[in-house]
Scaffold this active site. Structure first.
Site, PDB file in Angstrom:
ATOM      1  CG  HIS A   1      -2.092  -0.774   1.119  1.00  0.00           C
ATOM      2  ND1 HIS A   1      -3.282  -0.328   0.825  1.00  0.00           N
ATOM      3  CD2 HIS A   1      -2.303  -2.213   1.519  1.00  0.00           C
ATOM      4  CE1 HIS A   1      -3.997  -1.275   0.457  1.00  0.00           C
ATOM      5  NE2 HIS A   1      -3.562  -2.434   1.114  1.00  0.00           N
TER       6      HIS A   1
ATOM      7  CE  LYS B   1      -3.562  10.716   2.872  1.00  0.00           C
ATOM      8  NZ  LYS B   1      -4.492   9.926   1.616  1.00  0.00           N
TER       9      LYS B   1
ATOM     10  CB  THR C   1     -10.616   4.504  -1.970  1.00  0.00           C
ATOM     11  OG1 THR C   1     -10.381   4.965  -0.712  1.00  0.00           O
ATOM     12  CG2 THR C   1      -9.840   3.325  -2.323  1.00  0.00           C
TER      13      THR C   1
ATOM     14  CE  LYS D   1     -14.473   6.273   0.044  1.00  0.00           C
ATOM     15  NZ  LYS D   1     -13.752   6.555   1.329  1.00  0.00           N
TER      16      LYS D   1
ATOM     17  CE  LYS E   1      -7.421  13.737  -0.183  1.00  0.00           C
ATOM     18  NZ  LYS E   1      -7.394  12.424  -0.983  1.00  0.00           N
ATOM     19  NE  ARG E   2      -5.505  10.024  10.067  1.00  0.00           N
ATOM     20  CZ  ARG E   2      -4.867   9.176  10.936  1.00  0.00           C
ATOM     21  NH1 ARG E   2      -5.800   8.276  10.807  1.00  0.00           N
ATOM     22  NH2 ARG E   2      -3.742   9.262  11.821  1.00  0.00           N
TER      23      ARG E   2
HETATM   24  C1  LIG Z   1     -12.559   6.665   1.602  1.00  0.00           C
HETATM   25  C2  LIG Z   1     -12.218   7.157   3.066  1.00  0.00           C
HETATM   26  C3  LIG Z   1     -10.745   7.482   3.381  1.00  0.00           C
HETATM   27  C4  LIG Z   1      -9.674   7.330   2.040  1.00  0.00           C
HETATM   28  O1  LIG Z   1      -9.525   8.668   1.684  1.00  0.00           O
HETATM   29  P1  LIG Z   1      -8.426   9.133   0.527  1.00  0.00           P
HETATM   30  O2  LIG Z   1      -8.723  10.376  -0.028  1.00  0.00           O
HETATM   31  O3  LIG Z   1      -8.086   7.887  -0.457  1.00  0.00           O
HETATM   32  O4  LIG Z   1      -7.065   9.098   1.386  1.00  0.00           O
HETATM   33  C5  LIG Z   1     -10.396   7.903   4.456  1.00  0.00           C
HETATM   34  N1  LIG Z   1     -11.157   8.073   5.415  1.00  0.00           N
HETATM   35  C6  LIG Z   1     -12.602   7.746   5.298  1.00  0.00           C
HETATM   36  C7  LIG Z   1     -13.315   7.657   6.563  1.00  0.00           C
HETATM   37  C8  LIG Z   1     -13.061   7.296   4.239  1.00  0.00           C
HETATM   38  O5  LIG Z   1     -14.084   6.831   3.885  1.00  0.00           O
END
Ligand SMILES: *Cc1c(COP(=O)(O)O)cnc(C)c1O
Length: 792
Positions: free
Chosen positions: A343, A527, A629, A633, A521-522
């Site tokens: 990952h 990022k 991911t 979404k 996101k985190r």
């Molecule tokens: C989808 C998701 C992530 C991953 O988000 P990225 O933008 O791909 O880092 C992290 N936290 C939650 C709660 C998510 O639903």
């Protein structure tokens, strides 16, 4: 349904309707739904035993599940029935849904992927178990105090968890430490400490109730009986000590999956759940097989990152020490069972354990790792080493013990081949494969976005939920004004709902007509939330200077947690909150720009925000985001992406069309080259008056007047060690944002572009990803019967 809910209210919660709280109703509803899962679940298990089908075991340190009421009701086709039943009982379905805690047994993308995979495995009818840890405390709760992140313990298990079945009879003894004796060619490990792993099972039912699998989470219990002697002596602490120690192992989720925590407890957690899972699957296998050499035909074990990489040595240990399989043969058999998903390429996230620590906690495993190393060196002299200097490198161990290693997007897999595992890839050229991540369309469109989901179903029928590629039919509608208006109206409805929620929860008024620009996101330097907030300040400056120019009103929304020990990430959070306070109080720009940062980002918040997004921020330094991911979404829900050529952005852009994607920034190759240019960031800043002004304002304390030097360190770093190239990509990012503004001013065109995104995101269903794993790695078949039910 009404009777079943009432029955559970009485018999399971011990309440009568007149004195029940929303919590009681929620548990009763959950139990009524769980009852409806059981038949599907049993039928699937029976079928698997009868057919002797191969099973998939997905080992993951994290499952970021979120709430389950709506998802379960939707998969079972019971949403309407549940709503009606509750209405007749005088209860509000929505209030009950909101009462459920968000199960956050994960940090971010990696854990959420595991949860999406569980939904897809069940929906495709693939016999599978998810194995993980039943953390007592999931990911911490985030609050802001004067703009700074403050963490408190999360307590999802303080209430009854209605979905799980406790299995106190399923127990395994997990040993730690001690010593190994060798006689007559056999090894005997005598651990000095043991804890019990006990199972808790949550049924996972796929779309339309087609199939049921199990998520089995392990909880740690003391092996020793309660020390009554100490207790009777009055030494209560001593009496409870062994119990407290044992339970520590499943107490908390590590809030950081990007650094090697270097903690003994973390190593114990990893071995604890991995060993319990391997013992459990072996027990199941041996219940209807005599020959351990048949194992690879019956089980496929997938390692979600290196956290469960000790599975290789553990499987070898059990075969050699308990089933008398010769070492070399055991290594080969284990390899045939194992697959490893990589990952990350971030060096700080590649797990390494000090040999001293590993040998102390797992002495027999260290011997086996040495045997694996010798086996590899004998077959492939000069192969990269698992043991290097004082460390055990878990990536190399996982690679060498797996028959397939996969990256999670096309770009990431290429980089895996060229960088971290370049030498191993030369020795084993067919081992690395790509399986681009995906998301489950059930949660991430069907349940989270009712307005769009209903519109799509009206247009093309409901088949898309089980077969997301059917969305392609919507491409024909991109010139249809009526449909585009309906598509925009669905987005508008979601934006109004979000605006209401933000007004309530953050006390900030936002205009649903403004562009909703979202980065959730985190928080991590790669990022580049920092670049986003710098661009926000630059935009504010220009709006403030010329408020009557033609502007596209925006709402910048941020969400995300920083690992508690990650100082820079916490400073970025503080900066965003400081900037928000100043901008939101500027009367000149009040109708043009707002900055919102609701605390405690989690799956539930993602489900709220994503359907309301116009613009999706996917702006990581190219080469650093393995897949992402969140990007999928958003695009599926009809947001346009502003993004770099990183991770799955590359493939999203190919699918939705480059004309429907706002690309900017350096490529992964250019990033590597730029870092070699002396003084690259200072040069980039000096070439950009806009960026110079912004950095100057932060440095002078415009956003932190009570503490003007607060961000000196952060800004200084951009001048001298801008490892993530925020300064180099800034101008390109700013200019692209202004192009976004321009396109947004033509709503018809924007809607057509957004529709092209939704229509072409079908490939990013985690159903497609799982079919890829099944074909390329596991050699298992999705049930043909289930496939027909889903697409028919
Ligand atoms: C989808 C998701 C992530 C991953 O988000 P990225 O933008 O791909 O880092 C992290 N936290 C939650 C709660 C998510 O639903």
């Amino acid at each position: 349904m009404k009777e079943e809910i009432l029955k559970h209210l009485r018999n399971s919660q011990g309440k009568d309707a007149a004195h029940s709280s929303v919590y009681d109703w929620r548990v009763a509803l959950s139990l009524a739904l769980r009852d409806r899962m059981v038949d599907h679940w049993f039928r699937s298990t029976r079928e698997t035993y009868e057919s002797g089908a191969k099973r998939v075991y997905y080992l993951s340190m994290e499952f970021l599940i979120g709430r389950l009421v709506e998802d379960t009701a939707a998969n079972l086709g019971l949403v309407q029935e549940a709503k009606t039943a509750l209405a007749e009982l005088g209860q509000d379905y929505e209030a009950i849904v909101l009462n459920e805690p968000d199960a956050a047994l994960g940090n971010g993308g990696l854990g959420r992927l595991a949860a999406c995979f569980m939904d897809s495995l069940a929906s495709l009818g693939i016999p599978a178990y998810g194995y993980g840890i039943r953390y007592e405390h999931g990911l911490f709760k985030q609050d802001f105090v004067d703009g700074s992140q403050v963490e408190t313990a999360e307590t999802w298990l303080s209430q009854r968890n209605a979905w799980e079945f406790a299995r106190p009879e399923v127990q395994f003894r997990i040993g730690f430490g001690g010593h190994v004796e060798h006689h007559e060619g056999k090894a005997h490990w005598h651990p000095w400490e043991t804890v019990l792993a006990t199972a808790y099972d949550t049924p996972v039912i796929g779309w339309k109730g087609s199939w049921g699998n199990t998520l089995r989470l392990w909880s740690a219990k003391p092996e020793a009986k309660f020390d009554l002697k100490s207790f009777n002596r009055g030494d209560y602490l001593a009496a409870g000590r062994s119990e407290a120690l044992a339970r520590t192992i499943s107490r908390v989720l590590y809030p950081d999956d990007t650094t090697d925590a270097g903690k003994e407890l973390r190593l114990k957690q990893e071995y604890f759940f991995t060993a319990a899972s391997i013992m459990d699957l072996l027990r199941r296998f041996l219940s209807d097989h005599d020959n351990i050499r048949e194992l690879p035909n019956a089980v496929a074990i997938q390692l979600n990152d290196t956290h469960p990489a000790i599975a290789g040595p553990e499987l070898v240990r059990l075969m050699v020490d308990e089933h008398d399989v010769p070492m070399a043969e055991a290594i080969g058999l284990a390899r045939q069972c194992l697959g490893y998903t990589n990952h990350t390429l971030l060096p700080e996230a590649l797990e390494r354990w000090h040999i001293g620590l590993l040998g102390r906690v797992l002495p027999r495993h260290l011997e086996i790792i040495r045997a694996i190393e010798d086996d590899q060196q004998a077959k492939h002299p000069g192969s990269p080493r698992i043991l290097e200097q004082d460390h055990v490198r878990m990536g190399e161990l996982a690679f060498i013990m797996a028959h397939k290693v996969n990256g999670v997007s096309a770009l990431h897999t290429d980089l895996v081949k060229e960088t971290v595992f370049a030498d191993l890839n030369r020795i084993h050229p067919k081992r690395i494969v790509n399986e681009t991540n995906g998301i489950t369309p059930r949660r991430w469109l069907h349940t989270c976005n009712a307005p769009l989901s209903e519109l799509v179903t009206q247009e093309i029928g409901e088949g898309w939920v089980g077969d997301l590629e059917q969305l392609k039919a919507l491409n024909q509608k991109s010139g249809d004004r009526t449909f585009l208006d309906a598509f925009s109206a669905a987005k508008r409805q979601n934006k109004e709902q979000l605006a209401d929620w933000i007004a309530q929860s953050c006390d900030i008024q936002i205009d649903p007509a403004a562009m909703f620009d979202i980065q959730i996101k985190r928080i991590h330097e790669y990022k580049r939330q920092l670049m986003n907030i710098l661009e926000t300040i630059a935009l504010w400056n220009e709006m403030h200077d010329a408020p009557n120019a033609e502007w596209t009103p925006r709402v910048k929304i941020f969400g995300g947690k920083a690992a508690p020990g990650y100082h820079v990430a916490k400073q970025i959070i503080h900066l965003i909150n400081d900037v928000a306070r100043v901008i939101n109080n500027d009367r000149v720009t009040k109708d043009l720009l707002k900055v919102v940062y609701p605390p405690n980002y989690n799956v539930t918040m993602a489900e709220r925000l994503i359907p309301a997004a116009d613009l999706s921020e996917q702006i990581s330094t190219a080469g650093k985001e393995a897949s992402g991911t969140g990007n999928m979404k958003f695009a599926l829900n009809g947001a346009l992406t502003i993004g770099t050529l990183d991770g799955a952005n590359v493939e999203i852009r190919e699918h939705v069309g480059s004309e429907n994607f706002f690309l900017f920034g350096l490529t992964a190759q250019e990033v590597v080259e730029r870092r070699h240019v002396h003084g690259f960031s200072r040069a980039a800043i000096e070439a950009s008056p806009r960026l110079t002004r912004v950095l100057g304002q932060i440095f002078e304390g415009v956003f932190s007047p009570s503490d003007p030097s607060r961000y000196h360190g952060l800004i200084g770093t951009l001048y001298d060690h801008d490892y993530f190239l925020v300064t180099c990509d800034f101008d390109s990012y700013f200019d692209t944002q202004r192009r976004v503004d321009e396109v947004y001013r033509n709503p018809q065109n924007w809607a057509a572009m957004a529709l092209r995104n939704t229509a072409n995101m079908g490939w990013f269903s985690s159903d497609r990803t799982i079919k890829g794993y099944a074909r390329d790695i596991w050699q298992v078949n999705a049930s043909e019967k289930v496939r027909l039910e889903l697409t028919g």
